[in-house]
Scaffold this active site. Structure first.
Site, PDB file in Angstrom:
ATOM      1  N   GLU A  60       0.841  -1.207   0.000  1.00 34.10           N
ATOM      2  CA  GLU A  60       0.000   0.000   0.000  1.00 34.10           C
ATOM      3  C   GLU A  60       0.865   1.242   0.000  1.00 34.10           C
ATOM      4  OE1 GLU A  60      -2.304  -0.437   3.567  1.00 34.10           O
ATOM      5  OE2 GLU A  60      -3.620  -1.934   2.685  1.00 34.10           O
ATOM      6  N   LYS A  70       2.389   4.327   1.612  1.00 37.59           N
ATOM      7  CA  LYS A  70       2.574   4.803   2.978  1.00 37.59           C
ATOM      8  C   LYS A  70       2.383   6.311   2.902  1.00 37.59           C
ATOM      9  CE  LYS A  70       5.631   4.731   6.965  1.00 37.59           C
ATOM     10  NZ  LYS A  70       5.188   6.029   7.447  1.00 37.59           N
TER      11      LYS A  70
HETATM   12  P1  AMP Z   1       6.129   5.440  11.144  1.00 36.01           P
HETATM   13  O1  AMP Z   1       5.381   6.573  11.802  1.00 36.01           O
HETATM   14  O2  AMP Z   1       7.268   5.859  10.253  1.00 36.01           O
HETATM   15  O3  AMP Z   1       6.475   4.327  12.117  1.00 36.01           O
HETATM   16  O4  AMP Z   1       5.109   4.746  10.109  1.00 36.01           O
HETATM   17  C1  AMP Z   1       3.911   4.178  10.504  1.00 36.01           C
HETATM   18  C2  AMP Z   1       2.774   5.111  10.186  1.00 36.01           C
HETATM   19  O5  AMP Z   1       2.543   5.201   8.792  1.00 36.01           O
HETATM   20  C3  AMP Z   1       1.447   4.640  10.712  1.00 36.01           C
HETATM   21  O6  AMP Z   1       1.290   4.925  12.078  1.00 36.01           O
HETATM   22  C4  AMP Z   1       0.465   5.426   9.860  1.00 36.01           C
HETATM   23  O7  AMP Z   1       0.183   6.671  10.471  1.00 36.01           O
HETATM   24  C5  AMP Z   1       1.224   5.687   8.572  1.00 36.01           C
HETATM   25  N1  AMP Z   1       0.637   5.055   7.379  1.00 36.01           N
HETATM   26  C6  AMP Z   1       0.531   5.649   6.171  1.00 36.01           C
HETATM   27  N2  AMP Z   1      -0.018   4.839   5.252  1.00 36.01           N
HETATM   28  C7  AMP Z   1      -0.283   3.662   5.878  1.00 36.01           C
HETATM   29  C8  AMP Z   1      -0.833   2.418   5.450  1.00 36.01           C
HETATM   30  N3  AMP Z   1      -1.230   2.201   4.198  1.00 36.01           N
HETATM   31  N4  AMP Z   1      -0.944   1.434   6.390  1.00 36.01           N
HETATM   32  C9  AMP Z   1      -0.543   1.615   7.654  1.00 36.01           C
HETATM   33  N5  AMP Z   1      -0.004   2.781   8.106  1.00 36.01           N
HETATM   34  C10 AMP Z   1       0.136   3.798   7.234  1.00 36.01           C
END
Ligand code: AMP
Length: 570
Positions: free
Chosen positions: A250, A252
């Protein structure tokens, strides 16, 4: 329960820094706590309600000083002076209570019920005369308090308990007290905490020593839960290796996490820190009402900003103000529109979906949500085992201004609050961190009224460790004029959290989380993390993150190592 008993426990726990010792002390205490006293567990974590409840004590240092002054008959100025030299308002209150106690007799015995009763009235007060009423409620407790009780009462009301007890300490203590430290029990306790976010409710079940009761604790719509988190990889290949082929990939999205609950007719929105932000996003409530089918549900999504004219996605920092701002909502809604990208469903029409495979949950999302681009859509997804296709999708995500991709195992269950190996994130070489402000320094010249440089800390899980000083990326003018965050705004946010002053420098309670980019990490003896960021630059406030969620030293060390290998690209 006598508050004295709790204060003595705080004292005993503070006497050691060893986690195992703390667990031992706490587990002995928990065995003695009756079911009817279960709410002392909130106090143990420095709270008055379960974590999901937004009502917090919210008392400033100034108000605490006024209350101590009234309770002990000491001039407020003297209290401030003592505070400057001791550095802990709790200790100041303890000392002054000791002096006073020589001349007067206490009239009441303080109980934990009375403490909770008074403290719970604080967030309810509004309007005229609020300050006076708050002071009375606190003073009433302080006049009944012994010196050690006064110490912990004051630390509790200013939100700085300093006993080194975290949710994980309570979990381990419960497992040790009631299940002889059994690993499986400890995991089940954590699962129950993650679903309910109510430590007292979990304690009730644990006390019966029945794992079955613990399993019965489940999700409820309207009550925020902790989200599932992903692990990091560096390449698509590594992602496939971890998850197997095929898997879901997906976008991100570069936005913020939004959990959408529908309970009867009510729609509620929460951040990943369990904060209720429904009022800030009235349009999302409408989208959900109009375009999502179902009587009750909990959706997991990412809200992303886009440009109304060009329809291009915008980086997170552009929309971050929408999370905080409680006024001018309509204006902001027009200027900074967001799109909701739904990527998971946790609960649907009275049934938890946690144990359903991801593939089935995704299918359910597609069934109940009608795509309305720039309003609410299913997160962009492909299912593939083909590395080339996956790489192309990754490139497309980056071209679309997103952070990278998420790779997800098709048969994975949803585990609230866990960083799981069934969700993998992949983004280009990392050059940004989330850090917490722990100190600040007043500026000179035209910046003399503001804090102009900020000491930043990462965390090693237990403590905050300093890693650099930041002064760039922040705006001279107000946010309204130029966008972004201004010195004046940051200064205003920091002031209530000052704990110590040394001339132009202040120490600050670790509360305000900021996203920071940097050019390089260096080893450094100047900061207690052992590292220093070169050219740290502020990019955004992270009001959706708590201090406990800042970057870990472990990750920073990894980035340091990686940077050594790749430095010619940097
Ligand atoms: P990080 O904050 O770098 O640990 O990345 C995780 C975060 O990416 C999650 O907490 C979401 O807020 C965000 N995110 C964006 N797109 C997605 C997606 N398709 N699935 C899950 N999380 C996502």
């Amino acid at each position: 329960m006598r508050y004295k008993k709790l204060a003595e426990l705080y004292e005993e726990i503070s006497s050691t820094t060893k986690r195992l010792e703390k667990t031992k002390i706490l587990s002995k205490f928990l065995k003695e706590v009756n079911e009817s006293d279960k709410e002392v567990l909130y106090l143990l974590l420095g709270d008055i309600y379960p974590e999901y409840n937004e009502k917090k004590i919210g008392i400033s240092n100034q108000l605490a000083i006024k209350s101590i002054s009234k309770a002990t008959g000491t001039d407020a100025k003297e209290i401030v002076n003592e505070w400057k030299s001791i550095g802990d308002l709790g200790k100041v209150s303890e000392k002054l209570t000791k002096h006073k106690k020589q001349s007067t007799l206490r009239t009441h015995i303080l109980t934990t019920e009375k403490v909770l009763e008074n403290l719970r009235k604080l967030p309810e007060l509004e309007g005229k005369g609020t300050v006076g009423k708050k002071i009375s409620l606190i003073t009433e407790l302080l006049t009944s308090a012994s010196p050690i009780e006064a110490l912990y009462l004051v630390r509790t009301i200013i939100g700085d308990l300093r006993i080194g007890v975290k949710e994980s300490t309570v979990r381990e203590s419960m497992a040790s007290a009631f299940f002889e430290g059994d690993k499986e029990a400890s995991k089940k306790i954590q699962d129950a905490i993650n679903k309910s976010n109510d430590i007292a409710e979990v304690f009730s079940a644990v006390k019966k020593r029945k794992l079955k009761d613990l399993e019965k604790i489940s999700l409820e719509t309207g009550k925020p839960i902790k989200v599932m988190l992903a692990q990091k990889v560096k390449t698509i290949k590594e992602g496939f290796k971890a998850l197997g082929k095929p898997c879901a990939i997906e976008y991100k999205y570069d936005g913020f996490r939004l959990l959408i609950h529908k309970k009867d007719k009510d729609i509620l929105l929460f951040t990943r820190s369990l904060e209720n932000v429904t009022k800030q996003f009235p349009e999302v409530v409408e989208y959900v009402k109009n375009y999502v089918k179902g009587k009750s549900f909990i959706l997991d999504s990412e809200a992303v900003g886009f440009n109304r004219e060009t329809k291009e996605y915008q980086p997170f920092q552009n929309v971050s103000q929408r999370i905080r701002r409680k006024y001018d909502i309509e204006k902001l809604q027009k200027e900074l529109p967001i799109e909701i990208n739904v990527f998971d469903i946790i609960y649907y029409n009275g049934k938890s979906q946690l144990d359903e495979p991801f593939k089935k949950r995704t299918a359910l999302i597609k069934k109940i949500i009608r795509n309305h681009p720039y309003k609410i859509i299913h997160a962009k997804q492909i299912i593939t085992g083909d590395e080339k296709k996956a790489e192309e999708f990754y490139k497309k995500a980056l071209k679309d201004n997103q952070e990278g991709v998420m790779m997800k195992k098709l048969d994975a269950i949803y585990q609230p609050g866990s960083r799981v190996n069934t969700w993998i994130k992949l983004k280009p070489e990392e050059r940004d961190l989330d850090l917490v402000i722990v100190g600040a320094e007043f500026g000179k010249g035209k910046r003399s009224g503001w804090f102009s440089s900020f000491i930043l800390s990462c965390s090693d899980g237990d403590k905050f460790l300093e890693i650099g000083k930041m002064g760039t990326g922040i705006k001279e003018k107000s946010a309204e004029e130029v966008g972004g965050t201004s010195f004046a705004e940051l200064t205003k946010m920091i002031k209530p959290f000052i704990t110590k002053e040394h001339g132009k420098r202040v120490e600050v309670k670790p509360k305000i989380v900021v996203a920071v980019t940097y050019q390089e990490i260096q080893k450094s003896p100047n900061y207690n993390s052992g590292f220093a960021l070169r050219f740290p630059r502020f990019t955004a406030l992270r009001p959706d993150k708590k201090a406990s969620q800042v970057s870990r030293l472990k990750e920073i060390k990894k980035d340091f190592e990686k940077q050594k290998r790749n430095w010619r690209y940097g």
